[in-house]
Design an enzyme around this catalytic site. Sequence first.
Site, PDB file in Angstrom:
ATOM      1  N   LYS A 155     -53.949 -32.540 -31.280  1.00  0.00           N
ATOM      2  CA  LYS A 155     -54.325 -32.266 -32.677  1.00  0.00           C
ATOM      3  C   LYS A 155     -53.245 -32.775 -33.622  1.00  0.00           C
ATOM      4  O   LYS A 155     -52.068 -32.911 -33.254  1.00  0.00           O
ATOM      5  CB  LYS A 155     -54.583 -30.776 -32.925  1.00  0.00           C
ATOM      6  CG  LYS A 155     -53.385 -29.838 -32.664  1.00  0.00           C
ATOM      7  CD  LYS A 155     -52.390 -29.712 -33.821  1.00  0.00           C
ATOM      8  CE  LYS A 155     -51.129 -28.988 -33.415  1.00  0.00           C
ATOM      9  NZ  LYS A 155     -49.991 -29.089 -34.283  1.00  0.00           N
ATOM     10  N   ASP A 199     -52.335 -22.225 -31.155  1.00  0.00           N
ATOM     11  CA  ASP A 199     -53.138 -23.451 -31.258  1.00  0.00           C
ATOM     12  C   ASP A 199     -54.226 -23.555 -30.182  1.00  0.00           C
ATOM     13  O   ASP A 199     -55.042 -24.474 -30.218  1.00  0.00           O
ATOM     14  CB  ASP A 199     -52.235 -24.694 -31.117  1.00  0.00           C
ATOM     15  CG  ASP A 199     -51.328 -24.898 -32.322  1.00  0.00           C
ATOM     16  OD1 ASP A 199     -51.640 -24.364 -33.403  1.00  0.00           O
ATOM     17  OD2 ASP A 199     -50.314 -25.599 -32.162  1.00  0.00           O
TER      18      ASP A 199
HETATM   19  O1  C5P Z   1     -48.289 -19.288 -30.686  1.00  0.00           O
HETATM   20  P1  C5P Z   1     -47.267 -20.174 -30.061  1.00  0.00           P
HETATM   21  O2  C5P Z   1     -46.807 -19.646 -28.727  1.00  0.00           O
HETATM   22  O3  C5P Z   1     -47.680 -21.599 -29.981  1.00  0.00           O
HETATM   23  O4  C5P Z   1     -46.015 -20.149 -31.011  1.00  0.00           O
HETATM   24  C1  C5P Z   1     -44.754 -20.602 -30.621  1.00  0.00           C
HETATM   25  C2  C5P Z   1     -43.716 -20.144 -31.625  1.00  0.00           C
HETATM   26  O5  C5P Z   1     -43.921 -20.830 -32.871  1.00  0.00           O
HETATM   27  C3  C5P Z   1     -43.774 -18.668 -31.974  1.00  0.00           C
HETATM   28  O6  C5P Z   1     -43.041 -17.906 -31.050  1.00  0.00           O
HETATM   29  C4  C5P Z   1     -43.138 -18.669 -33.359  1.00  0.00           C
HETATM   30  O7  C5P Z   1     -41.738 -18.765 -33.270  1.00  0.00           O
HETATM   31  C5  C5P Z   1     -43.643 -19.967 -33.956  1.00  0.00           C
HETATM   32  N1  C5P Z   1     -44.877 -19.772 -34.763  1.00  0.00           N
HETATM   33  C6  C5P Z   1     -44.786 -19.125 -35.975  1.00  0.00           C
HETATM   34  N2  C5P Z   1     -45.910 -18.927 -36.728  1.00  0.00           N
HETATM   35  C7  C5P Z   1     -47.114 -19.385 -36.290  1.00  0.00           C
HETATM   36  C8  C5P Z   1     -47.219 -20.069 -35.062  1.00  0.00           C
HETATM   37  C9  C5P Z   1     -46.076 -20.241 -34.310  1.00  0.00           C
HETATM   38  O8  C5P Z   1     -43.695 -18.724 -36.400  1.00  0.00           O
HETATM   39  N3  C5P Z   1     -48.182 -19.175 -37.051  1.00  0.00           N
END
Ligand code: C5P
Length: 317
Positions: A25, A153
Site C-alpha cells: 500500500k 494496516d
Molecule cells: O499497528 P502496528 O503494529 O503496525 O503499529 C506499529 C507501531 O507504529 C505502533 O506500536 C506505534 O508505535 C506506531 N503506530 C502509531 N499509530 C498508529 C499506527 C502505528 O503510533 N495509528
Amino acid sequence: MSNATSAGPGRLHEFGAVAARAPAKVNVTLGVGPLRADGFHELQTVFLAVSLFDTVTVRPAERLSLVVRGEGSDGAVPADARNLVWRAAELLARHAGVRAEARLEIDKSIPAAAGLAGGSADAAAALVALDALWGTRATRGDLARLAAQLGSDVPFSLLGGVALGTGRGEQLSPVVARRRWDWVLGIAGDGLSTPTVYAELDALRSAGTLPDGEVVASTEPVIAALRSGPPSALAAALSNDLQAPALRLRPELRRALHAATEAGARAALVSGSGPTVAALADDEPAAVRLAAELAGAGVFRTVRAVHGPVPGARLVG
Ligand code: C5P
C-alpha cells in the site's frame, strides 16, 4: 486425498497446498493526530493498494513452521513465532477452535520496514489462505476483526482497493476509484522502524518544530482527485505527516524525493513511515520511463513501477 486433486481458487495441485497473495500500500495522504493513551496515534489516511504482492502458501503439517523467501529472507524478516504470519495462524486457529498446524511459506516481493505494509500483507494473505486450508468458514468481517488485532494496516491489506482509514488506521471506509494510477516506488537499502518514525514526530511536535497535530488535514481533496483525476489534482493533494520525521531520521531521503521529481514524476512523497519514495506518474508509459530514469540515478536500491488500485488479499492458483 481430496485436497490433492481439487482445483478451487487458491488450491494448488500438490499436497493440498493453498496460496493467497496480498498487495503493498501507499498512503496517498496520511494525517497523524495526537498520541493516544494506548500508544497509537489517531489517523486520517487514504490507503491505495498497489501492484506489488507477497504470496503466502500454506500446507497441511503436524505443527507450525515458517519459511521466508525473497525480500528480507537474509534475516530482516523473522522466520519464527515473531513473524506476523505465525501470529495470524495462532489467532485464526484460536478463533476457529482448530489446531494451529500448517507449514507456512512467504514469498516476499514487498521489502521489509519500507512503509509499504509488507508484513501486514503477509498477515492478511495468511488469514485468507489458512481460512481455506482449515475450512474455518470465517466471514470477511471475522477476518477483518482478527486482522485489526494483528496490526493497524492489516485490515486494509485484506480489503485492498482504496479506503479512508481512521482510528489507528484499522477503521476503513471503501472508496470507489475506477481510474488507474501509476506510480514508481523507489526503495532504499535500509528500512526504517515505524515506532521510531512516530516517536520522532512526537519529539518534533513537543519541541515546537512541528505543529502539535490537533488539526488533521481533510481527506476530501485527495479522495475527489483519486476518483477522477487529473494527475495534477492528485499531485497537489498528496501529503504525509510522517515525511518530516522520516526526513529527520534519513536526511538523504530529501535527495531521493528531489531525484524523483527531477526525473519527471508529477510529485513524490514518502510512503507511510518510509523510507520508500512513492513517485506519481501521469500514465503507464510515463511510469516506465520514470522507473528507467530512477534506476539509473543510483539513489535507490530497487525501483518498481506499480499501479493501483488492486484488490486486497485473495486466493491464487
Ligand atoms: O499497528 P502496528 O503494529 O503496525 O503499529 C506499529 C507501531 O507504529 C505502533 O506500536 C506505534 O508505535 C506506531 N503506530 C502509531 N499509530 C498508529 C499506527 C502505528 O503510533 N495509528
